[in-house]
Design a protein around this motif. Structure first.
Motif, PDB file in Angstrom:
ATOM      1  N   UNK A 371       1.001  -1.153   0.003  1.00 22.60           N
ATOM      2  CA  UNK A 371       0.126   0.030   0.142  1.00 22.60           C
ATOM      3  C   UNK A 371       0.708   1.106   0.050  1.00 22.60           C
ATOM      4  N   UNK A 372       1.983   1.379   0.979  1.00 20.81           N
ATOM      5  CA  UNK A 372       2.803   2.488   0.818  1.00 20.81           C
ATOM      6  C   UNK A 372       3.418   2.477  -0.570  1.00 20.81           C
ATOM      7  N   UNK A 373       3.988   1.648  -1.044  1.00 17.28           N
ATOM      8  CA  UNK A 373       4.580   1.714  -2.420  1.00 17.28           C
ATOM      9  C   UNK A 373       3.857   2.126  -3.275  1.00 17.28           C
ATOM     10  N   UNK A 374       2.589   1.677  -3.347  1.00 16.55           N
ATOM     11  CA  UNK A 374       1.498   2.200  -4.593  1.00 16.55           C
ATOM     12  C   UNK A 374       1.574   3.711  -4.166  1.00 16.55           C
ATOM     13  N   UNK A 375       1.136   4.278  -3.293  1.00 19.43           N
ATOM     14  CA  UNK A 375       1.206   5.832  -2.737  1.00 19.43           C
ATOM     15  C   UNK A 375       2.135   6.433  -3.229  1.00 19.43           C
ATOM     16  N   UNK A 376       3.675   5.909  -2.977  1.00 14.30           N
ATOM     17  CA  UNK A 376       4.622   6.712  -3.527  1.00 14.30           C
ATOM     18  C   UNK A 376       4.931   6.659  -4.881  1.00 14.30           C
ATOM     19  N   UNK A 377       4.609   5.587  -5.477  1.00 13.84           N
ATOM     20  CA  UNK A 377       4.638   5.451  -7.135  1.00 13.84           C
ATOM     21  C   UNK A 377       3.672   6.616  -7.613  1.00 13.84           C
ATOM     22  N   UNK A 378       2.407   6.738  -6.911  1.00 15.30           N
ATOM     23  CA  UNK A 378       1.516   7.877  -7.401  1.00 15.30           C
ATOM     24  C   UNK A 378       2.042   9.131  -7.358  1.00 15.30           C
TER      25      UNK A 378
END
Length: 406
Positions: A371-378
């Motif tokens: 979840x954290x990685x997805x937000x960072x990529x966004x």
């Protein structure tokens, strides 16, 4: 430069002493990053509480970063760096004397205040000494020194755990801060600004620069995913990877080696790059993918290999962002600019564990890291949409007019 003349110390030796101070202070900090989560876990703290211990320290660091920058501009770096070392040492010794979870939060806050002041002082000291053309390499060496500390701290703490318990280990590793004292002694004591603790106008001028918004978005993207993985990595390694405490220390040390070594070629890359935002974009994306994969691994060697491959990407991101903030500063507002950098940095590091800690607690490490990685990529995609081109020279930030009597 007045401080250098008074001290009679060559610039090269001053920068070396500051690099050593950075390594020593981060060695003590990283040793605590290994021992305190394990100690709190042994006292009965759950996963979210362990992550929150990391976050309260970084929130406190964010709180003091901007005031620290103002104090640096007004009074110089030497006093602030010395005081921050004393605060860090006192908080770490107090943790060693703590026998329950709740007081650890208080001492983490105190330690975070010291870390915020150290961050602003160290970065300000280097940007004051090094010309713009070599700033990327200087940032590479400074952050390399920090990562050398991140290697030494867990290594020393992990090895010591074979003979002493966690509480004693927390106290013993405080000795590492002694090696930061020479750096504080040679840091400049000369004020960088004649303004009396005024920073709103220089701050507004900083925020109005074209590169500021995208670089802040990139920094937030990098810090939330780095902070989330970093906060939970010790107990993730214990619970999910099944590693012993000494192996966890070795895992963190190996990651720090990869992190530190990458800073040197990373600094050269940043100096030569025509645009710096692609470096940040690629680095955040690569580390985010590594975070997703990490949550699904087991054992020792597979996580080590992943960290060795993935960490250099995020390491180069931090070099690039540090240089951009250096370019955005003027001589008289360097402390304010680096204080702003520290504020965003520590807020991002704190936000990750706080926001994604409940997911880790309820659904496991893999879900939280993903979840954290997805937000960072966004966020990295948003940054890229700006097509920002960080400045190649330091911009002079307009100063407010002097008040009567100054």
């Amino acid at each position: 430069m007045l401080g250098a003349v008074r001290l009679g110390v060559p610039e090269s030796r001053r920068t070396l002493a500051i690099y050593v101070a950075a390594g020593a202070s981060f060695a003590a900090l990283s040793a605590r990053g290994l021992t305190v989560p394990l100690y709190a876990h042994g006292l009965g703290a759950n996963r979210f509480e362990v992550g929150a211990l990391f976050s309260v320290a970084t929130l406190a660091a964010a709180l003091l970063s901007m005031p620290s920058g103002v104090l640096i501009d007004r009074f110089g770096t030497r006093t602030l760096l010395a005081v921050s070392i004393i605060i860090s040492a006192g908080s770490q010794l107090a943790m060693a004397a703590t026998a329950s979870v709740a007081p650890l939060f208080l001492w983490q806050v105190v330690g975070g205040l010291g870390a915020g002041a150290q961050q602003a002082a160290l970065f300000s000291a280097i940007t004051a000494l090094v010309p713009s053309a070599r700033l990327g390499r200087a940032m590479g060496w400074l952050t390399f020194s920090m990562q050398a500390g991140f290697f030494m701290g867990p290594s020393v703490a992990g090895i010591a755990l074979q003979w002493i318990d966690l509480r004693t280990d927390i106290a013993v590793t405080t000795v590492l801060l002694i090696f930061a004292i020479p750096g504080a002694m040679v840091a400049s004591s000369a004020p960088q600004s004649s303004q009396r603790l005024a920073f709103m106008k220089p701050l507004r001028a900083l925020v109005s620069q074209r590169s500021f918004a995208p670089v802040v978005i990139g920094l937030v993207a990098a810090t939330i995913v780095w902070g989330t993985v970093g906060a939970f990595l010790p107990i993730f390694a214990k619970e999910s990877l099944g590693l012993a405490s000494s192996q966890i220390g070795l895992l963190l040390a190996i990651q720090a080696i990869a992190n530190g070594i990458a800073r040197l070629p990373g600094g050269r890359l940043v100096d030569r790059a025509k645009h710096r935002w692609p470096i940040v974009f690629v680095g955040v994306m690569a580390w985010s993918v590594a975070a997703i994969v990490l949550g699904h691994l087991s054992g020792f060697w597979a996580p080590v290999l992943l960290l060795v491959i993935g960490t250099p990407f995020i390491a180069t991101v931090y070099v690039a962002i540090g240089v951009v903030f250096g370019d955005l500063s003027a001589a008289s507002t360097r402390g304010v600019t680096m204080g702003a950098y520290g504020t965003v940095l520590f807020l991002g590091l704190a936000a990750g564990p706080l926001v994604f800690g409940p997911i880790v607690q309820s659904y496991g490490y893999a879900a939280g890291f993903t979840a954290c990685a997805v937000v960072a990529m966004a966020l990295a995609l948003v940054m890229a949409a700006f097509h920002a081109e960080p400045l190649r020279r330091r911009s002079e930030v307009p100063l407010p007019p002097p008040s009567p009597g100054t």
